[in-house]
Write a protein that holds these residues in place. Structure first.
Motif, PDB file in Angstrom:
ATOM      1  N   LYS A  48       7.427   8.388  11.600  1.00  0.00           N
ATOM      2  CA  LYS A  48       6.556   8.630  11.542  1.00  0.00           C
ATOM      3  C   LYS A  48       5.516   9.568  10.778  1.00  0.00           C
ATOM      4  CE  LYS A  48       1.560   8.055  12.353  1.00  0.00           C
ATOM      5  NZ  LYS A  48       0.468   8.896  12.651  1.00  0.00           N
TER       6      LYS A  48
ATOM      7  N   SER B  88       1.513  10.467   9.159  1.00  0.00           N
ATOM      8  CA  SER B  88      -0.001  10.694   8.861  1.00  0.00           C
ATOM      9  C   SER B  88      -0.042  10.904   7.045  1.00  0.00           C
ATOM     10  CB  SER B  88      -0.536  11.678   8.791  1.00  0.00           C
ATOM     11  OG  SER B  88      -0.513  12.546   8.010  1.00  0.00           O
TER      12      SER B  88
ATOM     13  N   GLU C   8      -1.962  11.181   5.202  1.00  0.00           N
ATOM     14  CA  GLU C   8      -2.494  12.282   4.637  1.00  0.00           C
ATOM     15  C   GLU C   8      -0.865  13.461   3.929  1.00  0.00           C
ATOM     16  OE1 GLU C   8      -5.133  15.378   7.373  1.00  0.00           O
ATOM     17  OE2 GLU C   8      -6.956  15.036   6.229  1.00  0.00           O
TER      18      GLU C   8
ATOM     19  N   GLY D 198       0.158   6.331   8.546  1.00  0.00           N
ATOM     20  CA  GLY D 198      -1.297   6.282   8.532  1.00  0.00           C
ATOM     21  C   GLY D 198      -2.062   5.684   7.705  1.00  0.00           C
TER      22      GLY D 198
ATOM     23  N   GLY E 278      -4.950   7.736   6.873  1.00  0.00           N
ATOM     24  CA  GLY E 278      -6.613   8.804   6.953  1.00  0.00           C
ATOM     25  C   GLY E 278      -6.360   9.746   5.560  1.00  0.00           C
TER      26      GLY E 278
ATOM     27  N   GLY F 214     -11.178   5.588  11.187  1.00  0.00           N
ATOM     28  CA  GLY F 214     -12.009   4.036  11.718  1.00  0.00           C
ATOM     29  C   GLY F 214     -13.361   5.841  12.291  1.00  0.00           C
TER      30      GLY F 214
ATOM     31  N   GLY G 265      -1.162  -0.479  11.382  1.00  0.00           N
ATOM     32  CA  GLY G 265      -0.854  -0.061  12.968  1.00  0.00           C
ATOM     33  C   GLY G 265      -0.427  -1.033  14.208  1.00  0.00           C
ATOM     34  N   SER G 266      -1.436  -1.198  15.288  1.00  0.00           N
ATOM     35  CA  SER G 266      -0.704  -2.019  15.932  1.00  0.00           C
ATOM     36  C   SER G 266      -1.276  -3.136  15.851  1.00  0.00           C
ATOM     37  CB  SER G 266      -2.322  -1.110  17.212  1.00  0.00           C
ATOM     38  OG  SER G 266      -3.105  -1.022  17.160  1.00  0.00           O
TER      39      SER G 266
ATOM     40  N   PRO H 149      -8.138  -2.531  16.907  1.00  0.00           N
ATOM     41  CA  PRO H 149      -9.195  -1.479  16.536  1.00  0.00           C
ATOM     42  C   PRO H 149      -9.017  -0.521  17.934  1.00  0.00           C
ATOM     43  CG  PRO H 149     -10.284  -3.521  16.396  1.00  0.00           C
ATOM     44  CD  PRO H 149      -8.734  -3.701  16.557  1.00  0.00           C
TER      45      PRO H 149
ATOM     46  N   PHE I  80      -6.855   2.047  18.402  1.00  0.00           N
ATOM     47  CA  PHE I  80      -6.073   2.517  18.484  1.00  0.00           C
ATOM     48  C   PHE I  80      -5.393   3.723  17.246  1.00  0.00           C
ATOM     49  CE2 PHE I  80      -5.265  -0.994  21.382  1.00  0.00           C
ATOM     50  CZ  PHE I  80      -4.261  -0.106  22.215  1.00  0.00           C
TER      51      PHE I  80
HETATM   52  N1  UDP Z   1      -6.474   1.845  12.564  1.00  0.00           N
HETATM   53  C1  UDP Z   1      -6.640   1.157  14.091  1.00  0.00           C
HETATM   54  N2  UDP Z   1      -5.175   1.108  14.892  1.00  0.00           N
HETATM   55  C2  UDP Z   1      -3.983   0.935  14.610  1.00  0.00           C
HETATM   56  C3  UDP Z   1      -3.932   2.124  14.010  1.00  0.00           C
HETATM   57  C4  UDP Z   1      -4.820   2.617  13.207  1.00  0.00           C
HETATM   58  O1  UDP Z   1      -7.996   1.082  14.610  1.00  0.00           O
HETATM   59  O2  UDP Z   1      -3.632   0.319  15.617  1.00  0.00           O
HETATM   60  C5  UDP Z   1      -7.288   2.779  11.903  1.00  0.00           C
HETATM   61  C6  UDP Z   1      -7.957   3.360  12.382  1.00  0.00           C
HETATM   62  O3  UDP Z   1      -9.647   3.299  12.223  1.00  0.00           O
HETATM   63  C7  UDP Z   1      -7.895   4.708  12.175  1.00  0.00           C
HETATM   64  C8  UDP Z   1      -7.115   4.446  10.762  1.00  0.00           C
HETATM   65  O4  UDP Z   1      -7.456   2.786  10.898  1.00  0.00           O
HETATM   66  O5  UDP Z   1      -8.183   6.014  11.975  1.00  0.00           O
HETATM   67  C9  UDP Z   1      -5.859   5.148  10.080  1.00  0.00           C
HETATM   68  O6  UDP Z   1      -5.251   5.370  10.779  1.00  0.00           O
HETATM   69  P1  UDP Z   1      -4.580   6.586  11.014  1.00  0.00           P
HETATM   70  O7  UDP Z   1      -5.856   7.825  11.482  1.00  0.00           O
HETATM   71  O8  UDP Z   1      -3.899   6.983  13.433  1.00  0.00           O
HETATM   72  O9  UDP Z   1      -3.909   7.680  10.104  1.00  0.00           O
HETATM   73  P2  UDP Z   1      -3.488   9.441  10.034  1.00  0.00           P
HETATM   74  O10 UDP Z   1      -4.287  10.299  10.522  1.00  0.00           O
HETATM   75  O11 UDP Z   1      -1.790   9.413  10.494  1.00  0.00           O
HETATM   76  O12 UDP Z   1      -3.491   9.150   8.915  1.00  0.00           O
END
Ligand code: UDP
Length: 235
Positions: free
Chosen positions: A9, A11, A13, A50, A52, A57, A131-132, A135, A137
């Motif tokens: 996993k 992110s 970023e 991820g 981000g 969201g 993701g999952s 929303p 999560f």
């Molecule tokens: N998200 C969601 N459900 C999930 C995974 C992600 O709704 O199961 C959305 C949520 O808005 C989140 C965005 O996707 O803010 C990006 O995922 P995350 O913040 O985990 O990304 P990362 O911080 O790891 O880059």
């Protein structure tokens, strides 16, 4: 001791490098070289990334949008990152498949754990996107779910810091660095391995976590080989 099957996993970023937004292709290529090293040594690899670097969201849309809609945008952002990872892996000569939690059928296969295992056994990396699918999560929770779905030996968490510390090592000079720690201590001390829901799910299902620094992407192969870099979280 090499792990047989890992879920990596990172992110969104992490893929953005110094810019913090979009994709840093030089860094993404280094990460994908690390993934290919694992594949070449016979380790089965699943990946959750991820979103981000494009959109979160609650943070980016929360007060201006219905949260569910804003989270769909976040999940779609993870699909974009997954396409970049697949493209980069293929350029390096590795095979990669994307599976999504909701259908984006021209871009990815629908999530199917048994098909994912067949891909992995054939030496393909499987990137689990969207993701999952739900929303509210995070991709941390999605990473734990997918790691459990594919019965991964470990969830590798590639981070900006090189390990878990008792406090932010940039702010607190004598912060304690953990090489091993239990899930309950991570939760009690509120250490930022993953969000609480994800850590709890890992704990309930006895999924070991290995936190390591992604700034040196060669750490991916080191962690996958079971080298004691970073922090191991277990019972
Ligand atoms: N998200 C969601 N459900 C999930 C995974 C992600 O709704 O199961 C959305 C949520 O808005 C989140 C965005 O996707 O803010 C990006 O995922 P995350 O913040 O985990 O990304 P990362 O911080 O790891 O880059």
């Amino acid at each position: 001791m090499n792990y047989k099957r890992i879920l990596l996993k990172m992110s969104g970023e992490a893929l953005a490098g110094e810019a913090g937004r979009g994709i840093d292709f030089d860094f993404t290529e280094k990460v994908c070289r690390g993934v290919k090293q694992c594949l070449d040594s016979g380790i089965q690899v699943g990946i959750v990334v991820g979103g981000g670097n494009y959109w979160r969201g609650a943070k980016d849309g929360g007060d201006r949008m219905v949260r569910t809609h804003a989270d769909y945008m976040g999940m779609l952002a993870t699909v974009m990152n997954s396409v970049a990872l697949m493209d980069t892996l293929e350029k390096l000569g590795a095979e990669a498949v994307i599976q999504t939690s909701f259908d984006v059928e021209r871009v990815a296969e629908p999530f199917n754990p048994d098909a994912a295992l067949r891909h992995m056994r054939a030496g393909r990396a499987v990137i689990f996107a969207a993701g999952s699918g739900e929303p509210y999560f995070t991709t941390d929770t999605a990473a734990v779910l997918r790691a459990l779905d594919i019965r991964a030996d470990v969830l590798l968490l590639g981070k900006n810091v090189d390990a878990l510390y008792s406090a932010d090592p940039k702010l607190v000079k004598d912060a304690e660095r953990f090489s091993e720690i239990s899930y309950s201590e991570v939760l009690r001390r509120d250490l930022k391995a993953m969000d609480t829901a994800a850590t709890q799910l890992a704990m309930e299902n006895h999924l070991p976590l290995h936190v390591f620094g992604l700034r040196d992407p060669e750490n991916i192969a080191r962690a996958a080989a079971g080298e004691p870099i970073g922090t191991i979280v277990h019972e």
